[in-house]
Design an enzyme around this catalytic site. Structure first.
Site, PDB file in Angstrom:
ATOM      1  N   ASN A 387       0.818  -1.198   0.000  1.00  0.00           N
ATOM      2  CA  ASN A 387       0.000   0.000   0.000  1.00  0.00           C
ATOM      3  C   ASN A 387       0.860   1.260   0.000  1.00  0.00           C
ATOM      4  OD1 ASN A 387      -1.951   1.991   0.403  1.00  0.00           O
ATOM      5  ND2 ASN A 387      -3.190   0.690   1.713  1.00  0.00           N
ATOM      6  N   ASP A 388       1.459   1.571   1.133  1.00  0.00           N
ATOM      7  CA  ASP A 388       2.216   2.824   1.225  1.00  0.00           C
ATOM      8  C   ASP A 388       3.384   2.889   0.243  1.00  0.00           C
ATOM      9  OD1 ASP A 388       0.525   3.688   3.242  1.00  0.00           O
ATOM     10  OD2 ASP A 388       1.737   2.735   4.795  1.00  0.00           O
ATOM     11  N   VAL A 389       4.023   1.743  -0.018  1.00  0.00           N
ATOM     12  CA  VAL A 389       5.215   1.768  -0.873  1.00  0.00           C
ATOM     13  C   VAL A 389       4.879   1.946  -2.342  1.00  0.00           C
ATOM     14  CG1 VAL A 389       6.615   0.418   0.737  1.00  0.00           C
ATOM     15  CG2 VAL A 389       5.340  -0.755  -1.065  1.00  0.00           C
ATOM     16  N   SER A 427       0.329   3.244   7.332  1.00  0.00           N
ATOM     17  CA  SER A 427       0.601   4.616   7.734  1.00  0.00           C
ATOM     18  C   SER A 427      -0.696   5.372   7.983  1.00  0.00           C
ATOM     19  CB  SER A 427       1.390   5.338   6.647  1.00  0.00           C
ATOM     20  OG  SER A 427       0.573   5.519   5.513  1.00  0.00           O
TER      21      SER A 427
END
Lengths: 460, 103
Positions: A387-389, A427
């Site tokens: 997700n965040d990456v 996050s």
């Protein structure tokens, strides 16, 4: 018992030599596994030799404590699932820190001079911080605590005051000034309570996304505490000093590398309360879902497919199915690559470990710098539980993720996101990628979804 | 040895050890970061020997109690650190080509 205390120093020297060889071997894929065996053998002989320390009493207690602690460590580590490894590292690291704090406490209760006393105080402070900090990291990763940052107004001021008080009480432990009515029996518990409290307070505001950096940092802390405690004895224990410093230095470098991979400075990690602030940016577009068969068609007739795995793959234990799918695609002459973000998952290299477990060979794995230029010419990107990456918000000024190096999967022709539900990443930040025109969402458990894809691709 | 020779010996040792730690890890591929962190986590388990000495030389019940806890924690650090590292590294053993079996 014959006096074998002359053995201790030679054995410790061999221990250190083996530790270094072990770490050296652990830093190459082919020899990595033998590395831990070298280090393990060294630890065993060092422990045995320590029984010959002159004047050592309480031997039965020592043996019982080793059996209890060793037994717990062994069984717990054997039983946990592979996906739980990151928090287990945090847990055992915390225990090492706790042991270091304990050694400091015993040293400070006995007679020390100003030099060894100061070192024991610093070692105790760092060890205690590492202890409670690692336990919080463990609880956050293990789901015993909310992974989101825990913040309150004036938090940093409170933290700094607690740290300052801990240091002051540490100084008092050493100086024991006559003009103060309190005795060392008062300062010492106070010192440890404050140090332990600071470790706790320092880790609470750190969000789950930063945990790899935090664990690595506390790993270095424990190493340093162990080294300082090595000096707290009447005769310095150089095995502790050298091994501790090596871990401290290596751990610091590892921490900096990790922080760099996330484009976060260490101060930012510890004082930024990352992910606590929500940004209020309206994201254009909507999430569009897709059916398994449609994904299968895309994959089956693609030339190039890139898989971008994340923590979701680990949680769903989907790596075996992913390997099956990529084998199937390769048998159809689809070129398959894996895009590995350095901090995908909960630890650097987490994805590599899981994919290696599934039998994916190294030459299929590409890191961010290698794979990013290839995304524009990639037909399909499968984002599996990451997700965040892969959040393009990292390119937008003002986003809390701004500046974090990401996998630019949004530049591929088609992006398929496998996701359990519509939730946010670790996050806690909304992901623009999911709203892009070239993105389709395939909802469901990753292992099931990929399993269905395997069946579906076979039909075409 | 005088106190100041002791001090400078200690500084030499610390400096060289720090350098060793830096060099050993400076060219590690990212894929080995997790096992290496776990491995160095095991290595600071050497704290166990210090805890053993602390408990072994303890005289008061309080010292003994704290020393006992320290040895328990240190021993858990050692065995747990070893098993975790071993389990992670085990996966690197299959040299990649063998098809993975369902776990």
């Amino acid at each position: 018992m014959a006096d074998l205390s002359w053995l201790i120093d030679p054995v410790y020297i061999v221990t250190i030599f083996f530790f270094i060889i072990g770490m050296q071997r652990m830093s190459h894929p082919l020899t990595a596994r033998s590395g831990i065996v070298w280090a393990g053998a060294a630890m065993l002989i060092a422990t045995l030799a320590t029984f010959f320390t002159p004047g050592l009493t309480n031997l039965a207690l020592i043996a019982i404590a080793i059996v209890i602690g060793g037994g717990f460590g062994y069984l717990a580590a054997k039983r946990v699932a592979m996906t739980d490894m990151p928090q287990m590292i945090a847990l055992y690291n915390g225990m090492g820190g706790g042991a270091a704090a304990g050694i400091s406490a015993v040293a400070l209760l006995g007679t020390t001079n100003a030099t060894t006393g100061s070192l024991a105080v610093i070692g105790g402070l760092i060890g205690a911080i590492s202890f409670t900090g690692s336990i919080i990291a463990f609880m956050k990763l293990h789901g015993w605590m909310r992974p989101r940052p825990i913040t309150f107004p004036g938090q940093q001021v409170v933290n700094m005051v607690v740290l300052a008080l801990a240091i002051i009480s540490g100084v008092l432990v050493i100086l024991q000034p006559a003009w103060l009515p309190l005795s060392v029996a008062m300062y010492l518990p106070l010192f440890f309570v404050l140090s332990l409290g600071f470790g706790l307070l320092m880790t609470l505001p750190i969000g789950g996304a930063d945990m790899p950096v935090v664990i690595s940092m506390y790993n270095a802390f424990t190493g340093l505490a162990v080294a300082l405690d090595g000096f707290s004895f009447a005769t310095p224990n150089y095995a502790m000093v050298v091994a501790g410093i090596i871990v401290g230095a290596a751990g610091t470098l590892l921490t900096l590398n990790m922080a760099k991979a996330m484009n976060r400075s260490i101060t930012n990690v510890f004082f930024g309360a990352f992910g606590a602030t929500e940004e209020n940016v309206e994201i254009q577009g909507s999430m569009k879902s897709i059916e398994t068969d449609d994904v299968a068609v895309l994959l089956a007739y693609a030339n190039t497919v890139v898989v971008a795995p994340g923590y979701g793959m680990a949680v769903a234990q989907a790596q075996q199915k992913v390997k099956e799918l990529t084998d199937l695609l390769e048998s159809r002459n689809v070129q398959v690559k894996f895009a590995i973000h350095p901090v995908a998952g909960r630890m650097p290299g987490h994805m590599n470990v899981l994919l290696a477990e599934a039998g994916v060979s190294y030459d299929h794995l590409f890191d961010r710098d290698e794979i990013n230029p290839e995304f524009p010419s990639t037909d399909v990107v499968l984002v599996i539980g990451a997700n965040d990456v892969v959040n393009p918000a990292a390119h937008r000024q003002g986003s809390p993720l701004f500046g974090m190096p990401i996998l630019d999967v949004d530049q591929a022709k088609n992006v398929i996101v496998l996701k359990r539900g519509q939730g946010k990443g670790f996050s806690g930040i909304e992901n623009d990628l999911f709203y892009r025109d070239n993105t389709r969402m395939l909802y469901g458990d990753a292992q099931e979804s990929v399993g269905k894809l395997v069946q579906a691709v076979k039909k075409f | 040895m005088t106190d100041s020779t002791m001090l400078w010996t200690a500084v030499y040792i610390v400096m060289l050890a720090a350098f060793t730690g830096y060099v050993v890890i400076s060219r590690v591929p990212a894929i080995l970061h997790t096992p290496l962190m776990s491995g160095s986590n095991f290595i600071h388990g050497i704290v166990l020997v210090g805890a053993m000495v602390a408990l072994g030389l303890a005289t008061t019940p309080l010292e003994q109690a704290i020393g006992f806890v320290a040895v328990v924690l240190g021993a858990a650090n050692v065995t747990g650190g070893y098993v975790v590292t071993e389990r992670i590294l085990q996966m690197f053993d299959r040299s990649g080509k063998k098809p993975g079996k369902e776990a």
